[in-house]
Design a protein around this motif. Structure first.
Motif, PDB file in Angstrom:
ATOM      1  N   ALA B 254       1.024  -1.127   0.010  1.00 40.36           N
ATOM      2  CA  ALA B 254       0.120  -0.196   0.047  1.00 40.36           C
ATOM      3  C   ALA B 254       0.945   1.327   0.036  1.00 40.36           C
ATOM      4  N   PRO B 255       0.554   2.248  -0.869  1.00 40.85           N
ATOM      5  CA  PRO B 255       1.189   3.572  -0.723  1.00 40.85           C
ATOM      6  C   PRO B 255       1.431   4.008   0.687  1.00 40.85           C
ATOM      7  N   LEU B 256       2.577   4.587   1.121  1.00 42.68           N
ATOM      8  CA  LEU B 256       2.832   5.302   2.341  1.00 42.68           C
ATOM      9  C   LEU B 256       1.737   6.357   2.565  1.00 42.68           C
ATOM     10  N   ARG B 257       1.319   7.037   1.589  1.00 42.60           N
ATOM     11  CA  ARG B 257       0.188   8.313   1.907  1.00 42.60           C
ATOM     12  C   ARG B 257      -1.108   7.572   2.441  1.00 42.60           C
ATOM     13  N   VAL B 258      -1.434   6.536   2.166  1.00 44.24           N
ATOM     14  CA  VAL B 258      -2.583   5.759   2.638  1.00 44.24           C
ATOM     15  C   VAL B 258      -2.507   5.643   4.312  1.00 44.24           C
ATOM     16  N   GLY B 259      -1.220   5.082   4.742  1.00 46.87           N
ATOM     17  CA  GLY B 259      -1.158   5.019   6.130  1.00 46.87           C
ATOM     18  C   GLY B 259      -0.817   6.463   6.781  1.00 46.87           C
ATOM     19  N   LEU B 260      -0.305   7.354   6.341  1.00 53.59           N
ATOM     20  CA  LEU B 260      -0.325   8.496   6.722  1.00 53.59           C
ATOM     21  C   LEU B 260      -1.661   9.172   6.664  1.00 53.59           C
ATOM     22  N   ALA B 261      -2.388   9.028   5.696  1.00 58.05           N
ATOM     23  CA  ALA B 261      -3.876   9.607   6.044  1.00 58.05           C
ATOM     24  C   ALA B 261      -4.407   8.709   7.279  1.00 58.05           C
ATOM     25  N   TRP B 262      -4.457   7.677   7.284  1.00 58.52           N
ATOM     26  CA  TRP B 262      -4.904   6.818   8.437  1.00 58.52           C
ATOM     27  C   TRP B 262      -4.612   7.220   9.588  1.00 58.52           C
ATOM     28  N   VAL B 263      -3.347   7.597  10.023  1.00 61.76           N
ATOM     29  CA  VAL B 263      -2.842   8.049  11.156  1.00 61.76           C
ATOM     30  C   VAL B 263      -3.265   9.543  11.421  1.00 61.76           C
ATOM     31  N   LEU B 264      -3.530  10.431  10.485  1.00 54.50           N
ATOM     32  CA  LEU B 264      -3.966  11.571  10.784  1.00 54.50           C
ATOM     33  C   LEU B 264      -5.313  11.577  11.264  1.00 54.50           C
ATOM     34  N   LEU B 265      -6.084  10.720  10.400  1.00 56.71           N
ATOM     35  CA  LEU B 265      -7.632  10.594  10.781  1.00 56.71           C
ATOM     36  C   LEU B 265      -7.695   9.932  12.082  1.00 56.71           C
ATOM     37  N   PHE B 266      -6.925   9.191  12.320  1.00 57.77           N
ATOM     38  CA  PHE B 266      -7.113   8.205  13.728  1.00 57.77           C
ATOM     39  C   PHE B 266      -6.892   9.012  14.707  1.00 57.77           C
ATOM     40  N   SER B 267      -5.922   9.981  14.508  1.00 56.30           N
ATOM     41  CA  SER B 267      -5.336  11.033  15.680  1.00 56.30           C
ATOM     42  C   SER B 267      -6.608  11.965  15.805  1.00 56.30           C
ATOM     43  N   LEU B 268      -6.921  12.541  14.715  1.00 56.59           N
ATOM     44  CA  LEU B 268      -8.289  13.616  14.996  1.00 56.59           C
ATOM     45  C   LEU B 268      -9.334  13.083  15.756  1.00 56.59           C
TER      46      LEU B 268
END
Lengths: 178, 323
Positions: B254-268
């Motif tokens: 999976a692209p790294l940006r998917v993980g970063l988007a997940w982390v950002l959303l989960f954090s919020l």
């Protein structure tokens, strides 16, 4: 790495009508979820505003896109541009449908000045990612300075059109929320 | 940052056993006295795994790693071996849970194999184990966190912290699936749930492991030290969970940006759900601490207020005071 490993999903693209239906349903769901913490009237207004924003912005940006693509060195057919736009909108609909749950959560739990700001950021990011995706699809076959300039110009225009639509709808929705 | 995350994600993948569609799943039995590792892995990768993660294995008991258990399992599978927890036998509940704890902490690659390699994700029994791990691990940490203000607050925080994690997961699962879908990854909804739940279970396990440290600090020093220690423990646990998550995403390309988007959303979402269920650590000046405060303000307002206060700008009218 195992050679039999398949890294991506290779499913055929959905028909245009299905993609547009997904975009409509996903954005409407997102809008309804956004209005969940307000009155039913506001919820309905958000549910109508979100598809109007995304599909309306796409409709506004499509004619300039066809024009820009036509001026590029090796232009793809108009039909393929329209199809790419529809498919991108379909993916945007899937993303917005997924974001409906967090939108509902924030709508219910957050009633501060940060709530609309967060919503605007989400909408702008979703729209920006869709715009970039569409631009890469449409202009990818013609890598030249001219096509790059055309793509940039169209992207700027599409962003301005989208933001203008967002501001107009925001004004209308603030009246509903009062 | 992304380079560091990529390095983190790639680290350990060489030791991770993998099951691919081309290789039908088979029960894995490690020989006695040998750490459980992928028997199909190259010898050098196995050596690297042994060097990297020394493990203790009972010499008299063969083990089955948590992975697929086909219905046509060969009869030479030891009947007294601890189950992998995927068969759903009630008698195996304790061993399988312990095996999962061990896998999540010591050999995340092996755990990831059972979580994301199959489109069906983890089995219901494994998912139950992971949810239970989240609830118990985060509950223990929460209980210690609130213990400074008495048993009632300890109980409340012990319930609220797992609820925060699980509610955040529930809210975030749909967007996670959607993001993985539109990014073209091969993660299905089931494997996405399994992966995220596995990462959360690892987070909870590390939190539980650090709970005694927090207890030590809470029993000796004051409020702000508890806060700092809790934040540090959460940072360590978060790093462990992130590493697991990105390893899983790397595994499915999976692209790294998917993980970063997940982390950002989960954090919020996590920040806001934590804010809704506050307090977890009650200020000493609060005479009668509530179990849950009224829904006032939001997490971002509190952060911006704290940032202003940190530079000496106080706004008395908008200051959030405990009620």
């Amino acid at each position: 790495m195992n050679p039999s490993y398949t890294p991506t999903v290779s499913t055929p693209p959905p028909p245009l009508t299905r993609a547009l239906g997904t975009a409509l349903a996903g954005s409407a769901l997102f809008g309804l979820a956004t209005g969940l913490g307000h009155t039913p009237r506001a919820m309905l207004a958000f549910g109508l505003a979100a598809p109007a924003l995304f599909l309306g912005s796409a409709a506004l940006a499509l004619p300039p896109l066809c024009l820009a693509v036509s001026a590029s060195p090796r232009p793809p057919s108009i039909a393929s541009v329209v199809r790419a736009t529809g498919e991108t909108l379909g993916l945007l609909g899937v993303a917005l449908a997924g974001l409906a749950a967090p939108a509902a959560f924030f709508s219910v739990t957050m009633h501060t000045r940060h709530a609309p700001a967060l919503l605007v950021v989400a909408v702008v990011v979703a729209g920006g990612v869709a715009l970039r995706s569409l631009s890469k699809r449409v202009f990818v076959d013609t890598p030249s300075t001219l096509s790059w300039s055309l793509a940039t110009g169209w992207n700027v225009l599409a962003v301005v059109l989208g933001l203008r639509a967002l501001v107009r709808l925001g004004d209308a929705l603030s009246g509903v929320l009062r | 940052m992304s380079a560091a995350l990529t390095a983190l994600a790639s680290e350990g993948l060489s030791v991770a056993p993998r099951v691919t569609a081309a290789q039908p799943p088979s029960p894995r039995v490690d020989p006695p006295g040998r750490p459980h590792a992928d028997l199909q892995a190259p010898a050098e990768a196995l050596d690297g795994a042994l060097d990297a993660t020394p493990r203790v294995t009972p010499s008299d008991a063969p083990r089955v790693t948590p992975n697929y258990t086909p219905s046509d399992a060969p009869s030479d599978t030891p009947s007294d071996a601890p189950s992998d927890g995927l068969e759903g036998a009630p008698d195996d509940a304790v061993p399988s849970a312990l095996t999962w704890v061990e896998q999540l902490l010591r050999a995340p690659g092996a755990a990831l194999g059972a979580l994301v390699d199959s489109p069906e994700g983890a089995s219901p029994a494994t998912l139950r184990t992971l949810v239970l791990t989240v609830a118990l691990g985060a509950g223990l940490f929460g209980g210690v966190l609130g213990a400074a203000r008495g048993p009632l607050q300890s109980l409340a925080a012990g319930v609220k912290l797992p609820v925060v994690l699980l509610v955040t997961l529930m809210v975030c699962v749909a967007p996670f699936v959607a993001l993985a879908r539109i990014a073209g990854t091969r993660l299905t909804a089931a494997s996405t749930v399994s992966l995220v739940l596995g990462a959360s279970a690892r987070l909870a396990l590390v939190l539980a492991g650090l709970a005694p440290v927090l207890w030590l600090v809470a029993s000796e020093v004051r409020y702000h030290s508890i806060i700092v220690t809790a934040v540090a423990a959460c940072a360590v646990a978060g790093a462990a969970a992130l590493r697991f998550l990105f390893q899983g995403l790397e595994r499915v390309k999976a692209p790294l940006r998917v993980g970063l988007a997940w982390v950002l959303l989960f954090s919020l979402v996590g920040a806001q759900s934590g804010w809704c269920l506050r307090p977890f650590v009650v200020r000493p000046r609060t005479a009668s601490p509530p179990i849950v405060r009224a829904l006032e303000g939001d997490f971002f307002e509190a952060i911006s207020g704290s940032a202003r206060a940190a530079v000496g700008r106080y706004d008395a009218r908008s200051a959030l005071t405990p009620r």
